[in-house]
Design a protein around this motif. Structure first.
Motif, PDB file in Angstrom:
ATOM      1  N   ILE A  62       0.702  -1.158  -0.122  1.00 40.37           N
ATOM      2  CA  ILE A  62       0.177   0.023  -0.034  1.00 40.37           C
ATOM      3  C   ILE A  62       0.915   1.290   0.043  1.00 40.37           C
ATOM      4  N   SER A  65       0.052   7.848  -0.308  1.00 40.83           N
ATOM      5  CA  SER A  65      -0.165   8.725  -1.257  1.00 40.83           C
ATOM      6  C   SER A  65      -1.163   8.554  -2.246  1.00 40.83           C
ATOM      7  N   ASN A  90       0.472   5.884  10.251  1.00 40.44           N
ATOM      8  CA  ASN A  90       1.717   6.318  10.837  1.00 40.44           C
ATOM      9  C   ASN A  90       2.747   6.421   9.756  1.00 40.44           C
ATOM     10  N   VAL A  94      11.790   8.812   7.167  1.00 37.50           N
ATOM     11  CA  VAL A  94      13.122   9.152   7.114  1.00 37.50           C
ATOM     12  C   VAL A  94      13.538   8.403   5.774  1.00 37.50           C
ATOM     13  N   TYR A 115       3.024  16.295  -2.254  1.00 36.99           N
ATOM     14  CA  TYR A 115       3.342  14.797  -1.901  1.00 36.99           C
ATOM     15  C   TYR A 115       3.340  14.862  -0.292  1.00 36.99           C
ATOM     16  N   LEU A 120       1.166  13.009   4.618  1.00 28.62           N
ATOM     17  CA  LEU A 120       1.054  13.319   6.039  1.00 28.62           C
ATOM     18  C   LEU A 120      -0.276  13.666   6.680  1.00 28.62           C
ATOM     19  N   LEU A 146      -0.572   9.597  13.972  1.00 30.37           N
ATOM     20  CA  LEU A 146       0.873  10.202  14.318  1.00 30.37           C
ATOM     21  C   LEU A 146       1.194  11.572  14.064  1.00 30.37           C
ATOM     22  N   LYS A 165       1.658  18.181  10.235  1.00 29.94           N
ATOM     23  CA  LYS A 165       1.346  17.657  11.550  1.00 29.94           C
ATOM     24  C   LYS A 165       0.841  18.318  12.764  1.00 29.94           C
ATOM     25  N   HIS A 193      12.262  12.480  19.183  1.00 31.85           N
ATOM     26  CA  HIS A 193      13.199  11.910  18.450  1.00 31.85           C
ATOM     27  C   HIS A 193      13.195  10.372  18.980  1.00 31.85           C
TER      28      HIS A 193
HETATM   29  P1  NAD Z   1      10.383   5.023   9.393  1.00 32.53           P
HETATM   30  O1  NAD Z   1      10.979   5.489   8.358  1.00 32.53           O
HETATM   31  O2  NAD Z   1      11.156   4.133  10.420  1.00 32.53           O
HETATM   32  O3  NAD Z   1       9.337   3.864   8.934  1.00 32.53           O
HETATM   33  C1  NAD Z   1       7.991   4.386   8.266  1.00 32.53           C
HETATM   34  C2  NAD Z   1       7.463   3.366   7.521  1.00 32.53           C
HETATM   35  O4  NAD Z   1       6.426   3.777   6.774  1.00 32.53           O
HETATM   36  C3  NAD Z   1       8.450   2.250   6.777  1.00 32.53           C
HETATM   37  O5  NAD Z   1       8.233   1.035   6.744  1.00 32.53           O
HETATM   38  C4  NAD Z   1       8.089   2.926   5.334  1.00 32.53           C
HETATM   39  O6  NAD Z   1       8.181   2.174   4.222  1.00 32.53           O
HETATM   40  C5  NAD Z   1       6.483   3.249   5.478  1.00 32.53           C
HETATM   41  N1  NAD Z   1       6.236   4.252   4.438  1.00 32.53           N
HETATM   42  C6  NAD Z   1       6.610   5.593   4.157  1.00 32.53           C
HETATM   43  N2  NAD Z   1       5.811   6.136   3.423  1.00 32.53           N
HETATM   44  C7  NAD Z   1       4.787   5.297   3.023  1.00 32.53           C
HETATM   45  C8  NAD Z   1       3.653   5.445   2.154  1.00 32.53           C
HETATM   46  N3  NAD Z   1       3.577   6.644   1.109  1.00 32.53           N
HETATM   47  N4  NAD Z   1       2.813   4.391   1.938  1.00 32.53           N
HETATM   48  C9  NAD Z   1       3.000   3.374   2.775  1.00 32.53           C
HETATM   49  N5  NAD Z   1       3.920   3.185   3.674  1.00 32.53           N
HETATM   50  C10 NAD Z   1       4.948   4.048   3.810  1.00 32.53           C
HETATM   51  O7  NAD Z   1       9.674   6.090  10.343  1.00 32.53           O
HETATM   52  P2  NAD Z   1       9.324   6.213  11.891  1.00 32.53           P
HETATM   53  O8  NAD Z   1      10.346   7.044  12.207  1.00 32.53           O
HETATM   54  O9  NAD Z   1       8.848   5.182  12.276  1.00 32.53           O
HETATM   55  O10 NAD Z   1       8.071   7.337  11.498  1.00 32.53           O
HETATM   56  C11 NAD Z   1       6.499   6.890  11.575  1.00 32.53           C
HETATM   57  C12 NAD Z   1       5.622   8.303  11.975  1.00 32.53           C
HETATM   58  O11 NAD Z   1       6.110   8.802  13.307  1.00 32.53           O
HETATM   59  C13 NAD Z   1       5.572   9.123  10.817  1.00 32.53           C
HETATM   60  O12 NAD Z   1       4.478   9.569  10.600  1.00 32.53           O
HETATM   61  C14 NAD Z   1       6.761  10.166  11.291  1.00 32.53           C
HETATM   62  O13 NAD Z   1       6.296  11.436  10.623  1.00 32.53           O
HETATM   63  C15 NAD Z   1       6.275  10.112  12.764  1.00 32.53           C
HETATM   64  N6  NAD Z   1       7.275  10.763  13.768  1.00 32.53           N
HETATM   65  C16 NAD Z   1       8.535  10.073  13.920  1.00 32.53           C
HETATM   66  C17 NAD Z   1       9.438  10.687  14.489  1.00 32.53           C
HETATM   67  C18 NAD Z   1      10.783  10.194  14.845  1.00 32.53           C
HETATM   68  O14 NAD Z   1      11.790  10.654  15.356  1.00 32.53           O
HETATM   69  N7  NAD Z   1      11.149   8.854  14.199  1.00 32.53           N
HETATM   70  C19 NAD Z   1       9.505  11.686  15.317  1.00 32.53           C
HETATM   71  C20 NAD Z   1       7.776  12.383  15.234  1.00 32.53           C
HETATM   72  C21 NAD Z   1       6.935  11.780  14.555  1.00 32.53           C
END
Ligand code: NAD
Length: 279
Positions: A62, A65, A90, A94, A115, A120, A146, A165, A193
Motif C-alpha cells: 500500500i 499517497s 503512521n 526518513v 506529496y 502526512l 501520528l 503535523k 526523536h
Molecule cells: P520509519 O522510516 O522508521 O518507518 C516508516 C514506515 O512507513 C516504513 O516502513 C516505510 O516503508 C513506510 N512508508 C513511508 N511512506 C509510505 C507510504 N507513502 N505508503 C506506505 N508506507 C509508507 O519512520 P518512523 O520514524 O517510524 O516514523 C513513523 C511516523 O512517526 C511518521 O508519521 C513520522 O512523521 C512520525 N514521527 C517520527 C518521529 C521520529 O523521530 N522517528 C518523530 C515524530 C513523528
C-alpha cells in the motif's frame, strides 16, 4: 485476557520503525494485524516475526499517497479478518524520501508540498473515510494518528512537515468530535526523536549528532519505537476509554522546555562545541 483479543488493527507504515513496533505490540496483545506498507520485504519480515511470536499478521503493498490504495487497504483487511477495530495512521519516514519536503515557503516546490501533504495529512482523512463504516459495524473503534513534536515546536526549514503535523492535531480533535457518538475514539501521539532501524544506522555513523539530540532531552535519551507503541496500545485499550481528541506527547520531556532549546541556533552551537552542555 489479552487487551486486543478478537480485534483487528491496520497499521500504515507497519513494516519498520514506530509502525513496525506497533504491529508487534498490538499482535502480542491479541490483535490480528494488517500491515499496510510499500516496503514489501520489510513488511514480510515483520509479519514473519509476529507469526514466530505466535501472533496473527498479514501485509499488503500500500502507498498511502494513493487514495485507491487506502480504499483497497481497508477492504482487504476487513475481508481477511471480518471486522475492523483499530486504525493506526503512521506511514512516512526518513527512509521514504522525507528530505525532499524540507525547506521554506521560498524553496519548497509545489509538487513536493503536494506529496508531503498527501502522505502526512490527506491520507489521514482518507483512512477514516474508509474505515469508519467498518468500525461502526463493529460497535466502535480507535483511530491513532501520528503527529510529532513538530506539531507545536518549530525548527527552520520544516514548512511542509510542520504544517501537516499541526493539521494532524486539528483533524484528530475534529474527528473525535464527529465520531465520538459512534463509540469511535480518535487520538494522536506526538513523538520526540525516535530511533528506529533507519535512524539507528544514521546515528551509528554520526555519534556526535546523536549526542546532541540526547542532550536536548530532560531524560537524556532519545526514544525507541517501543516507547510509542506502548502509548498507542494504551490509547487503544479500555484503560483509555474516556480519552478522545487528545494528542499525547511521548518525547522524554523535550516539549516542556523553552522552544529556544529546540531551535537551530542551539543545534549549530552544540555541533560546533560538542563538549558543551547548555544550561
Ligand atoms: P520509519 O522510516 O522508521 O518507518 C516508516 C514506515 O512507513 C516504513 O516502513 C516505510 O516503508 C513506510 N512508508 C513511508 N511512506 C509510505 C507510504 N507513502 N505508503 C506506505 N508506507 C509508507 O519512520 P518512523 O520514524 O517510524 O516514523 C513513523 C511516523 O512517526 C511518521 O508519521 C513520522 O512523521 C512520525 N514521527 C517520527 C518521529 C521520529 O523521530 N522517528 C518523530 C515524530 C513523528
Amino acid at each position: 485476557m489479552s487487551r486486543f483479543e478478537d480485534q483487528v488493527a491496520i497499521i500504515t507504515g507497519g513494516a519498520l520503525g514506530i509502525g513496525g513496533a506497533t504491529a508487534r505490540k498490538l499482535a502480542c496483545e491479541g490483535a490480528k494485524v494488517f500491515i499496510a506498507d510499500f516496503n514489501d520485504a520489510a513488511a514480510a519480515e515483520n509479519v514473519e516475526r509476529i507469526k514466530q511470536a505466535g501472533g496473527t499478521a498479514a501485509a499488503s503493498h500500500i502507498d498511502v499517497s494513493i487514495s485507491e490504495d487506502i480504499a483497497r487497504m481497508v477492504n482487504e483487511a476487513a475481508d481477511l479478518y471480518g471486522r475492523l477495530d483499530i486504525l493506526v495512521q503512521n506511514a512516512f519516514g526518513v527512509m521514504a524520501g522525507e528530505s525532499k519536503i524540507h525547506g521554506t515557503a521560498l524553496t519548497v516546490e509545489e509538487d513536493d508540498w503536494n506529496y508531503g501533504i498527501d502522505v502526512l495529512l490527506k491520507a489521514l482523512y482518507l483512512g477514516p473515510k474508509q474505515a469508519i463504516p467498518h468500525m461502526r459495524a463493529s460497535g466502535g473503534g480507535n483511530i491513532i494518528n501520528l503527529a510529532s513534536v513538530h506539531s507545536f515546536l518549530q525548527e527552520p526549514g520544516m514548512l511542509v512537515y510542520e504544517a501537516a503535523k499541526a493539521g494532524v492535531v486539528g483533524m484528530t480533535r475534529q474527528m473525535a468530535t464527529d465520531f465520538g457518538p459512534d463509540g469511535i475514539r480518535v487520538n494522536a501521539i506526538a513523538p520526540g526523536h525516535i530511533v528506529g532501524e533507519g535512524l539507528a544506522k544514521m546515528w551509528e555513523d554520526n555519534p556526535t549528532g546523536h549526542a546532541f539530540f540526547t542532550n536536548q532531552y530532560p531524560l537524556r535519551r532519545t526514544g525507541l519505537p517501543e516507547d510509542i507503541a506502548n502509548g498507542i496500545a494504551f490509547l487503544c485499550s479500555d484503560d483509555a476509554s474516556f480519552i478522545t481528541g487528545h494528542t499525547l506527547a511521548i518525547d522524554g520531556g523535550l516539549s516542556i522546555q523553552l522552544q529556544e532549546r529546540f531551535g537551530t541556533r542551539q543545534a549549530e552551537y552544540i555541533r560546533a562545541n560538542p563538549d558543551t552542555r547548555l544550561p
